[in-house]
Design a protein around this motif. Structure first.
Motif, short mmCIF file in Angstrom:
data_model
loop_
_atom_site.label_atom_id
_atom_site.label_comp_id
_atom_site.label_asym_id
_atom_site.label_seq_id
_atom_site.Cartn_x
_atom_site.Cartn_y
_atom_site.Cartn_z
N THR A 69 0.82 -1.20 0.00
CA THR A 69 0.00 0.00 0.00
C THR A 69 0.86 1.26 0.00
O THR A 69 0.49 2.27 -0.61
CB THR A 69 -0.94 0.01 1.22
OG1 THR A 69 -1.77 -1.16 1.18
CG2 THR A 69 -1.82 1.24 1.21
N THR A 70 2.01 1.21 0.66
CA THR A 70 2.92 2.36 0.65
C THR A 70 3.27 2.73 -0.78
O THR A 70 3.23 3.91 -1.17
CB THR A 70 4.20 2.05 1.44
OG1 THR A 70 3.88 1.84 2.81
CG2 THR A 70 5.19 3.21 1.33
N ILE A 119 -3.28 2.53 7.65
CA ILE A 119 -3.56 1.45 6.71
C ILE A 119 -2.69 0.26 7.05
O ILE A 119 -1.46 0.38 7.21
CB ILE A 119 -3.29 1.89 5.26
CG1 ILE A 119 -4.11 3.14 4.92
CG2 ILE A 119 -3.65 0.77 4.29
CD1 ILE A 119 -3.86 3.67 3.52
N VAL A 120 -3.31 -0.91 7.20
CA VAL A 120 -2.60 -2.15 7.53
C VAL A 120 -3.06 -3.27 6.60
O VAL A 120 -4.08 -3.16 5.93
CB VAL A 120 -2.85 -2.56 8.99
CG1 VAL A 120 -2.26 -1.53 9.95
CG2 VAL A 120 -4.34 -2.74 9.26
N GLU A 121 -2.28 -4.36 6.57
CA GLU A 121 -2.65 -5.51 5.75
C GLU A 121 -3.60 -6.44 6.47
O GLU A 121 -4.38 -7.15 5.84
CB GLU A 121 -1.40 -6.28 5.32
CG GLU A 121 -0.53 -5.55 4.31
CD GLU A 121 0.62 -6.41 3.82
OE1 GLU A 121 0.54 -7.65 3.95
OE2 GLU A 121 1.59 -5.85 3.31
N PRO A 138 -9.29 6.42 12.15
CA PRO A 138 -9.83 5.26 11.42
C PRO A 138 -8.72 4.35 10.92
O PRO A 138 -7.61 4.80 10.60
CB PRO A 138 -10.58 5.90 10.25
CG PRO A 138 -9.88 7.20 10.03
CD PRO A 138 -9.44 7.67 11.38
N THR A 139 -9.01 3.06 10.87
CA THR A 139 -8.06 2.05 10.39
C THR A 139 -8.63 1.39 9.15
O THR A 139 -9.74 0.85 9.17
CB THR A 139 -7.79 0.98 11.45
OG1 THR A 139 -7.27 1.61 12.62
CG2 THR A 139 -6.79 -0.05 10.94
N LEU A 140 -7.87 1.42 8.06
CA LEU A 140 -8.29 0.81 6.81
C LEU A 140 -7.47 -0.45 6.59
O LEU A 140 -6.24 -0.40 6.51
CB LEU A 140 -8.08 1.78 5.65
CG LEU A 140 -8.40 1.28 4.24
CD1 LEU A 140 -9.88 0.91 4.12
CD2 LEU A 140 -8.05 2.35 3.20
N VAL A 141 -8.14 -1.60 6.52
CA VAL A 141 -7.45 -2.87 6.33
C VAL A 141 -7.52 -3.25 4.84
O VAL A 141 -8.60 -3.44 4.29
CB VAL A 141 -8.09 -3.99 7.18
CG1 VAL A 141 -7.35 -5.31 6.97
CG2 VAL A 141 -8.09 -3.60 8.65
N LEU A 142 -6.35 -3.35 4.22
CA LEU A 142 -6.26 -3.74 2.82
C LEU A 142 -5.50 -5.05 2.73
O LEU A 142 -4.27 -5.08 2.74
CB LEU A 142 -5.56 -2.65 1.99
CG LEU A 142 -6.27 -1.29 1.95
CD1 LEU A 142 -5.48 -0.30 1.10
CD2 LEU A 142 -7.68 -1.44 1.40
N THR A 143 -6.25 -6.14 2.68
CA THR A 143 -5.64 -7.47 2.64
C THR A 143 -5.02 -7.74 1.26
O THR A 143 -5.33 -7.06 0.29
CB THR A 143 -6.69 -8.55 2.96
OG1 THR A 143 -7.74 -8.46 1.98
CG2 THR A 143 -7.28 -8.34 4.34
#
Length: 315
Positions: A69-70, A119-121, A138-143
């Motif tokens: 994501t980075t 943003i985390v995996e 807020p935390t956005l989870v992008l698997t």
């Protein structure tokens, strides 16, 4: 005198008009959203396999604990909004790397960067999201996406989340077009060819059911790691040297060149490997580890390496 009074009133009318315009602009909602100039906040994000998140306004202090994501954040033009990234975010070089871990994120350490979006995996049981929610973050989870299509969708989602919706859509479109062209140019040259993708020198590999395996599948290649069950071991089986030697792949792709210093020469020195078709035909391909494992625009470089290798092997 009437014409004179009318003339004297003009400046006053102009001031009143400008004041009214200014008031209307102040009352209008904030619709700025990055270089594209397109509004969209608040925006609801629905990532695949993760909780939906609503962002009330464009985030200006983003913490990314996902190397993939980075890269996407910088690719969509949101680099200036990123204030901190995890220790594994090695690309691009100007990303603000820290010692934070994306595998075991520390809420207090994250909060120290005063983020307005994290943003985390992954987030087991939503523990990180719950902890950060107490600070209003807020935390956005992008698997990890399971297909190329889900990768493109994630590019677009990152664009929307950061106020760069057009850039995200353009990135997805261009990446897809680049990959499709590379595959089309190769045609059917890959049919009948087999390959082995190496994750480390202990012979861990990937099957056709993985994201990486699907890229190879675009070229019609046969994966020796599939054996009789592509879903075995979660798609990441550990092969034996005997299995690889017996399969005698036409191509060998090394995704352990950076982590483990593997290359064409080290492979040729392994017991019996100098007899493999891939070694004898100079079809051992050295890949950048991260480009071959991250779902980023650099996946095009990975696809290009496969395309060039298939074309050479089929010649």
């Amino acid at each position: 005198m009437l014409p004179l009074r009318r003339f004297l009133l003009l400046p006053l009318l102009l001031v009143l008009s400008l004041t009214a315009c200014a008031e209307r602009q102040e009352e209008a909602p904030d619709t700025t959203a990055g270089s594209s100039g397109v509004g969209g906040f608040p925006v609801e994000l629905t990532p695949e396999g993760a909780p939906a998140v609503t962002l009330e306004k464009r985030p200006e202090r983003i913490v990314s604990l996902s190397p993939s994501t980075t890269e996407v954040l910088f690719a969509v033009g949101a680099g200036e909004q990123v204030v901190a990234v995890d220790e594994m975010s090695t690309h691009p070089e100007n990303a603000p790397r820290t010692e934070m871990s994306g595998l075991s994120p520390d809420p207090q350490q994250i909060a120290g960067h005063n983020p307005d979006l994290v943003i985390v995996e992954s987030d087991t049981e939503g523990k990180l999201a719950d902890a950060l929610a107490k600070t209003g973050t807020p935390t956005l989870v992008l698997t990890a996406p399971t297909t190329l299509e889900s990768m493109y969708e994630q590019f677009e989602l990152v664009g929307k989340a950061t106020g760069h919706p057009e850039e995200g859509a353009d990135l997805a479109k261009q990446t897809k077009q680049d990959i499709e062209k590379l595959v089309a140019d190769v045609g059917d040259a890959g049919k009948g060819l087999s390959y082995y993708h190496e994750l480390d020198p202990s012979f861990y590999s990937v099957t056709s059911e993985t994201f990486i395996g699907q890229v190879y599948g675009l070229f019609g290649l046969t994966n020796i790691a599939d054996q009789d069950d592509p879903s075995a071991h979660g798609g990441y089986p550990q092969l034996s040297a005997e299995t690889i030697l017996s399969a005698d792949p036409d191509l060998i792709f090394l995704a352990d060149t950076q982590c483990c210093a593997q290359n064409t020469k080290t492979v040729a020195k392994r017991p019996g490997w100098d007899t493999l078709t891939a070694v004898k035909q100079d079809q051992v391909i050295e890949l950048p580890d991260d480009a071959a494992s991250r779902w980023t625009p650099r996946i095009v470089d990975f696809v290009r390496s496969v395309a060039d290798s298939v074309t050479k092997a089929a010649a």
